[in-house]
Motif scaffolding. Structure first.
Motif, PDB file in Angstrom:
ATOM      1  N   PRO A 176      -4.608   5.285  -2.339  1.00  0.00           N
ATOM      2  CA  PRO A 176      -3.965   6.457  -2.935  1.00  0.00           C
ATOM      3  C   PRO A 176      -2.438   6.409  -2.853  1.00  0.00           C
ATOM      4  O   PRO A 176      -1.757   7.109  -3.602  1.00  0.00           O
ATOM      5  N   ASP A 177      -1.891   5.580  -1.976  1.00  0.00           N
ATOM      6  CA  ASP A 177      -0.444   5.436  -1.854  1.00  0.00           C
ATOM      7  C   ASP A 177       0.113   4.302  -2.715  1.00  0.00           C
ATOM      8  O   ASP A 177       1.305   4.017  -2.666  1.00  0.00           O
ATOM      9  N   ARG A 178      -0.711   3.677  -3.497  1.00  0.00           N
ATOM     10  CA  ARG A 178      -0.260   2.552  -4.313  1.00  0.00           C
ATOM     11  C   ARG A 178       0.931   2.907  -5.215  1.00  0.00           C
ATOM     12  O   ARG A 178       1.843   2.095  -5.355  1.00  0.00           O
ATOM     13  N   PRO A 179       0.978   4.097  -5.822  1.00  0.00           N
ATOM     14  CA  PRO A 179       2.154   4.414  -6.643  1.00  0.00           C
ATOM     15  C   PRO A 179       3.473   4.426  -5.852  1.00  0.00           C
ATOM     16  O   PRO A 179       4.534   4.282  -6.433  1.00  0.00           O
ATOM     17  N   LEU A 180       3.397   4.579  -4.546  1.00  0.00           N
ATOM     18  CA  LEU A 180       4.599   4.537  -3.717  1.00  0.00           C
ATOM     19  C   LEU A 180       4.956   3.103  -3.340  1.00  0.00           C
ATOM     20  O   LEU A 180       6.082   2.830  -2.944  1.00  0.00           O
ATOM     21  N   ILE A 181       3.993   2.201  -3.436  1.00  0.00           N
ATOM     22  CA  ILE A 181       4.169   0.836  -2.944  1.00  0.00           C
ATOM     23  C   ILE A 181       4.401  -0.139  -4.097  1.00  0.00           C
ATOM     24  O   ILE A 181       5.405  -0.845  -4.120  1.00  0.00           O
ATOM     25  N   ALA A 182       3.478  -0.187  -5.016  1.00  0.00           N
ATOM     26  CA  ALA A 182       3.440  -1.273  -6.004  1.00  0.00           C
ATOM     27  C   ALA A 182       3.912  -0.838  -7.382  1.00  0.00           C
ATOM     28  O   ALA A 182       3.297  -1.166  -8.387  1.00  0.00           O
ATOM     29  N   THR A 183       5.006  -0.066  -7.437  1.00  0.00           N
ATOM     30  CA  THR A 183       5.589   0.310  -8.721  1.00  0.00           C
ATOM     31  C   THR A 183       7.094   0.070  -8.654  1.00  0.00           C
ATOM     32  O   THR A 183       7.639  -0.220  -7.595  1.00  0.00           O
ATOM     33  N   ALA A 184       7.761   0.214  -9.769  1.00  0.00           N
ATOM     34  CA  ALA A 184       9.217   0.046  -9.812  1.00  0.00           C
ATOM     35  C   ALA A 184       9.882   1.076  -8.899  1.00  0.00           C
ATOM     36  O   ALA A 184       9.360   2.189  -8.739  1.00  0.00           O
TER      37      ALA A 184
ATOM     38  N   PHE B  47       9.608   6.852   0.862  1.00  0.00           N
ATOM     39  CA  PHE B  47      10.015   5.768  -0.039  1.00  0.00           C
ATOM     40  C   PHE B  47      10.381   4.519   0.762  1.00  0.00           C
ATOM     41  O   PHE B  47       9.940   3.420   0.443  1.00  0.00           O
ATOM     42  N   VAL B  48      11.187   4.690   1.810  1.00  0.00           N
ATOM     43  CA  VAL B  48      11.586   3.535   2.633  1.00  0.00           C
ATOM     44  C   VAL B  48      10.355   2.920   3.285  1.00  0.00           C
ATOM     45  O   VAL B  48      10.157   1.698   3.239  1.00  0.00           O
ATOM     46  N   PHE B  49       9.504   3.753   3.879  1.00  0.00           N
ATOM     47  CA  PHE B  49       8.329   3.222   4.569  1.00  0.00           C
ATOM     48  C   PHE B  49       7.380   2.514   3.608  1.00  0.00           C
ATOM     49  O   PHE B  49       6.979   1.377   3.853  1.00  0.00           O
ATOM     50  N   HIS B  50       7.011   3.187   2.529  1.00  0.00           N
ATOM     51  CA  HIS B  50       6.006   2.608   1.634  1.00  0.00           C
ATOM     52  C   HIS B  50       6.575   1.527   0.724  1.00  0.00           C
ATOM     53  O   HIS B  50       5.979   0.473   0.574  1.00  0.00           O
ATOM     54  N   HIS B  51       7.704   1.810   0.092  1.00  0.00           N
ATOM     55  CA  HIS B  51       8.181   0.880  -0.925  1.00  0.00           C
ATOM     56  C   HIS B  51       9.103  -0.208  -0.366  1.00  0.00           C
ATOM     57  O   HIS B  51       8.900  -1.389  -0.623  1.00  0.00           O
ATOM     58  N   VAL B  52      10.093   0.184   0.408  1.00  0.00           N
ATOM     59  CA  VAL B  52      11.065  -0.802   0.893  1.00  0.00           C
ATOM     60  C   VAL B  52      10.426  -1.741   1.917  1.00  0.00           C
ATOM     61  O   VAL B  52      10.674  -2.946   1.890  1.00  0.00           O
ATOM     62  N   LEU B  53       9.583  -1.206   2.800  1.00  0.00           N
ATOM     63  CA  LEU B  53       8.963  -2.052   3.827  1.00  0.00           C
ATOM     64  C   LEU B  53       7.697  -2.767   3.352  1.00  0.00           C
ATOM     65  O   LEU B  53       7.294  -3.749   3.952  1.00  0.00           O
ATOM     66  N   HIS B  54       7.059  -2.256   2.303  1.00  0.00           N
ATOM     67  CA  HIS B  54       5.751  -2.803   1.933  1.00  0.00           C
ATOM     68  C   HIS B  54       5.659  -3.363   0.518  1.00  0.00           C
ATOM     69  O   HIS B  54       4.564  -3.665   0.049  1.00  0.00           O
ATOM     70  N   ALA B  55       6.781  -3.504  -0.166  1.00  0.00           N
ATOM     71  CA  ALA B  55       6.770  -4.119  -1.502  1.00  0.00           C
ATOM     72  C   ALA B  55       8.009  -4.991  -1.640  1.00  0.00           C
ATOM     73  O   ALA B  55       9.114  -4.556  -1.367  1.00  0.00           O
ATOM     74  N   ARG B  56       7.781  -6.214  -2.051  1.00  0.00           N
ATOM     75  CA  ARG B  56       8.907  -7.127  -2.243  1.00  0.00           C
ATOM     76  C   ARG B  56       8.579  -8.058  -3.392  1.00  0.00           C
ATOM     77  O   ARG B  56       7.590  -8.782  -3.358  1.00  0.00           O
TER      78      ARG B  56
ATOM     79  N   ARG C  74       5.109  -8.323  -4.662  1.00  0.00           N
ATOM     80  CA  ARG C  74       4.079  -8.562  -3.653  1.00  0.00           C
ATOM     81  C   ARG C  74       3.966  -7.346  -2.745  1.00  0.00           C
ATOM     82  O   ARG C  74       4.933  -6.648  -2.489  1.00  0.00           O
ATOM     83  N   VAL C  75       2.756  -7.105  -2.239  1.00  0.00           N
ATOM     84  CA  VAL C  75       2.501  -6.020  -1.293  1.00  0.00           C
ATOM     85  C   VAL C  75       2.250  -6.648   0.066  1.00  0.00           C
ATOM     86  O   VAL C  75       1.539  -7.630   0.183  1.00  0.00           O
ATOM     87  N   GLY C  76       2.862  -6.098   1.091  1.00  0.00           N
ATOM     88  CA  GLY C  76       2.694  -6.602   2.455  1.00  0.00           C
ATOM     89  C   GLY C  76       3.599  -5.833   3.397  1.00  0.00           C
ATOM     90  O   GLY C  76       4.010  -4.717   3.101  1.00  0.00           O
ATOM     91  N   SER C  77       3.933  -6.418   4.516  1.00  0.00           N
ATOM     92  CA  SER C  77       4.871  -5.818   5.463  1.00  0.00           C
ATOM     93  C   SER C  77       6.085  -6.724   5.554  1.00  0.00           C
ATOM     94  O   SER C  77       5.957  -7.897   5.904  1.00  0.00           O
TER      95      SER C  77
END
Length: 167
Positions: free
Chosen positions: A59-67, A134-143, A146-149
């Motif tokens: 359910p948090d994917r829109p915070l992680i794996a989007t622009a 945003f920092v937790f989900h997107h900055v730390l977990h999307a690069r 790719r999704v990860g930590s």
């Protein structure tokens, strides 16, 4: 106070179903939005996030794996997005409807005490929660798609500055 209660609530979700959680802890999410889900629904979404961890069922994917702009907007609107997605996917049963009505009335009662003060509090709360999300989900977990930590960008100087500022 909010941050401490929210962290306690987050850790509680990993171990305790709704009947085991006290009212005070459950109320900490009350002032996030007039459209806020209850503990039972938050816990289900949070456990689903851990089960699918950045994947299509998260359910948090829109915070992680989007622009980044979309991820930021999603982070700023987490309570409302979660509410509407829950109702769309699962409906509004009597227990959730009653809980939402009670939470909305309490939210509006607090607003009525002093609308200007509440607005200042609420905007700062939502901005701090949204930006930290945003920092937790997107900055730390999307690069780079790719999704990860991942480590925070900025290198050793940023870490030194953080240690100096926060100990």
């Amino acid at each position: 106070l909010y941050a401490r209660l929210a962290l306690a609530l987050h850790e509680t979700m990993h171990r305790h179903p709704s009947p085991e959680v006290g009212l005070w802890l459950r109320l900490c999410i009350l002032l996030e939005s007039p459209l806020v889900l209850g503990y039972r629904e938050h816990r289900a979404l949070h456990l689903r996030h851990h089960r699918f961890n950045g994947g299509p069922g998260d359910p948090d994917r829109p915070l992680i794996a989007t622009a980044p702009p979309r991820a930021l907007l999603c982070a700023l609107l987490v309570p409302e997005r979660a509410f509407f997605e829950w109702v769309r996917d699962r409906g509004l049963d009597a227990r959730l409807a009653l809980g939402c009505a009670v939470r909305a009335v309490l939210f509006l009662a607090v607003v009525a005490i002093d609308p200007a003060v509440f607005l200042a509090y609420w905007l700062s709360l939502r901005l701090s929660i949204g930006l930290s999300g945003f920092v937790f989900h997107h900055v730390l977990h999307a690069r780079e798609g790719r999704v990860g930590s991942f480590a925070l960008p900025g290198g050793p100087r940023v870490l030194r500055l953080g240690r100096w500022l926060f100990g």
